[in-house]
Design a protein around this motif. Structure first.
Motif, PDB file in Angstrom:
ATOM      1  N   ALA A 175      -1.453   3.198   4.465  1.00  0.00           N
ATOM      2  CA  ALA A 175       0.028   2.966   5.143  1.00  0.00           C
ATOM      3  C   ALA A 175       0.156   3.479   6.655  1.00  0.00           C
ATOM      4  O   ALA A 175       0.855   2.809   7.126  1.00  0.00           O
ATOM      5  CB  ALA A 175       1.232   3.540   4.274  1.00  0.00           C
ATOM      6  N   ALA A 176      -0.440   4.464   7.004  1.00  0.00           N
ATOM      7  CA  ALA A 176      -0.140   5.040   8.231  1.00  0.00           C
ATOM      8  C   ALA A 176      -0.983   4.096   9.241  1.00  0.00           C
ATOM      9  O   ALA A 176      -0.698   3.784  10.543  1.00  0.00           O
ATOM     10  CB  ALA A 176      -0.703   6.561   8.234  1.00  0.00           C
ATOM     11  N   PHE A 177      -2.286   3.807   8.814  1.00  0.00           N
ATOM     12  CA  PHE A 177      -3.016   2.619   9.503  1.00  0.00           C
ATOM     13  C   PHE A 177      -1.842   1.592   9.660  1.00  0.00           C
ATOM     14  O   PHE A 177      -2.046   0.927  10.949  1.00  0.00           O
ATOM     15  CB  PHE A 177      -4.316   2.395   8.823  1.00  0.00           C
ATOM     16  CG  PHE A 177      -5.096   1.350   9.706  1.00  0.00           C
ATOM     17  CD1 PHE A 177      -6.040   1.868  10.483  1.00  0.00           C
ATOM     18  CD2 PHE A 177      -5.046   0.118   9.395  1.00  0.00           C
ATOM     19  CE1 PHE A 177      -6.661   1.019  11.210  1.00  0.00           C
ATOM     20  CE2 PHE A 177      -5.773  -0.961  10.197  1.00  0.00           C
ATOM     21  CZ  PHE A 177      -6.624  -0.493  11.102  1.00  0.00           C
ATOM     22  N   ASP A 178      -1.594   0.995   8.748  1.00  0.00           N
ATOM     23  CA  ASP A 178      -0.887  -0.582   8.847  1.00  0.00           C
ATOM     24  C   ASP A 178       0.198  -0.199   9.672  1.00  0.00           C
ATOM     25  O   ASP A 178       0.657  -0.887  10.456  1.00  0.00           O
ATOM     26  CB  ASP A 178      -0.458  -0.508   7.329  1.00  0.00           C
ATOM     27  CG  ASP A 178      -1.405  -1.248   6.285  1.00  0.00           C
ATOM     28  OD1 ASP A 178      -2.565  -1.626   6.862  1.00  0.00           O
ATOM     29  OD2 ASP A 178      -1.186  -1.175   5.179  1.00  0.00           O
ATOM     30  N   ARG A 179       1.161   1.048   9.642  1.00  0.00           N
ATOM     31  CA  ARG A 179       2.425   0.924  10.305  1.00  0.00           C
ATOM     32  C   ARG A 179       1.884   1.362  11.814  1.00  0.00           C
ATOM     33  O   ARG A 179       2.692   0.839  12.785  1.00  0.00           O
ATOM     34  CB  ARG A 179       3.126   2.356  10.075  1.00  0.00           C
ATOM     35  CG  ARG A 179       4.011   2.096   8.772  1.00  0.00           C
ATOM     36  CD  ARG A 179       5.016   3.255   8.573  1.00  0.00           C
ATOM     37  NE  ARG A 179       4.347   4.546   8.343  1.00  0.00           N
ATOM     38  CZ  ARG A 179       3.864   4.888   7.174  1.00  0.00           C
ATOM     39  NH1 ARG A 179       3.978   4.159   6.128  1.00  0.00           N
ATOM     40  NH2 ARG A 179       3.422   6.013   6.904  1.00  0.00           N
ATOM     41  N   ASN A 180       0.833   1.642  12.075  1.00  0.00           N
ATOM     42  CA  ASN A 180       0.353   1.950  13.805  1.00  0.00           C
ATOM     43  C   ASN A 180      -0.927   0.862  13.848  1.00  0.00           C
ATOM     44  O   ASN A 180      -1.647   1.182  14.791  1.00  0.00           O
ATOM     45  CB  ASN A 180      -0.186   3.220  13.678  1.00  0.00           C
ATOM     46  CG  ASN A 180       0.912   4.498  13.538  1.00  0.00           C
ATOM     47  OD1 ASN A 180       1.709   4.724  14.400  1.00  0.00           O
ATOM     48  ND2 ASN A 180       1.088   5.027  12.329  1.00  0.00           N
ATOM     49  N   ARG A 181      -1.017  -0.170  13.340  1.00  0.00           N
ATOM     50  CA  ARG A 181      -1.986  -1.042  13.555  1.00  0.00           C
ATOM     51  C   ARG A 181      -2.109  -1.578  14.802  1.00  0.00           C
ATOM     52  O   ARG A 181      -3.102  -1.745  15.442  1.00  0.00           O
ATOM     53  CB  ARG A 181      -1.797  -2.344  12.482  1.00  0.00           C
ATOM     54  CG  ARG A 181      -3.059  -3.146  12.645  1.00  0.00           C
ATOM     55  CD  ARG A 181      -2.806  -4.596  11.648  1.00  0.00           C
ATOM     56  NE  ARG A 181      -2.887  -3.988  10.426  1.00  0.00           N
ATOM     57  CZ  ARG A 181      -4.331  -4.203   9.610  1.00  0.00           C
ATOM     58  NH1 ARG A 181      -5.361  -4.519  10.259  1.00  0.00           N
ATOM     59  NH2 ARG A 181      -4.139  -3.789   8.474  1.00  0.00           N
ATOM     60  N   ASP A 182      -0.816  -1.850  15.508  1.00  0.00           N
ATOM     61  CA  ASP A 182      -0.896  -2.373  16.731  1.00  0.00           C
ATOM     62  C   ASP A 182      -1.448  -1.623  17.743  1.00  0.00           C
ATOM     63  O   ASP A 182      -2.186  -1.948  18.690  1.00  0.00           O
ATOM     64  CB  ASP A 182       0.436  -2.985  17.197  1.00  0.00           C
ATOM     65  CG  ASP A 182       0.985  -4.207  16.553  1.00  0.00           C
ATOM     66  OD1 ASP A 182      -0.051  -4.994  15.839  1.00  0.00           O
ATOM     67  OD2 ASP A 182       2.209  -4.415  16.096  1.00  0.00           O
ATOM     68  N   GLU A 183      -0.889  -0.287  17.667  1.00  0.00           N
ATOM     69  CA  GLU A 183      -1.414   0.687  18.682  1.00  0.00           C
ATOM     70  C   GLU A 183      -2.950   1.045  18.366  1.00  0.00           C
ATOM     71  O   GLU A 183      -3.626   1.086  19.584  1.00  0.00           O
ATOM     72  CB  GLU A 183      -0.796   2.081  18.385  1.00  0.00           C
ATOM     73  CG  GLU A 183      -1.191   2.942  19.479  1.00  0.00           C
ATOM     74  CD  GLU A 183      -0.527   4.351  19.150  1.00  0.00           C
ATOM     75  OE1 GLU A 183      -0.631   5.384  19.934  1.00  0.00           O
ATOM     76  OE2 GLU A 183       0.346   4.539  18.024  1.00  0.00           O
TER      77      GLU A 183
END
Length: 93
Positions: free
Chosen positions: A60-68
């Motif tokens: 979930a942390a990866f998904d929330r920060n995917r763009d960065e």
């Protein structure tokens, strides 16, 4: 003659947590060539400090920060024979 800029794309949204290696893998493509990127659990935990370190929280942390994360991956990708890159803790946030 100038060399064309190396481009990496991320059309595949798949990301996989590897519990034994404490990281998440994701893949980019330079034309037909597949490039593996790895981001350590420690980095994801820093991006998501209020959550647990279990697989679902890390993904979930990866998904929330995917763009960065993908933007960073684009900056470190240089082309050439290397086909694996690691996202280091001090390079995000």
């Amino acid at each position: 003659m100038t060399k064309a800029k190396t481009m990496i794309n991320f059309p595949n949204p798949t990301r996989v947590h590897d519990e034994s290696r404490h990281c998440v893998y994701f893949w980019g493509y330079d034309n037909a060539r597949e490039i593996v990127f790895q981001i350590d659990d420690v980095v994801l935990a820093k991006l998501n400090p209020s959550k647990d370190g279990d697989e679902s929280s890390l993904l979930a942390a990866f998904d929330r920060n995917r763009d960065e994360i993908l933007a960073f991956a684009r900056t470190v990708y240089k082309g050439g024979p290397q086909n694996r890159y690691i996202v280091c803790p001090d390079q995000l946030h």
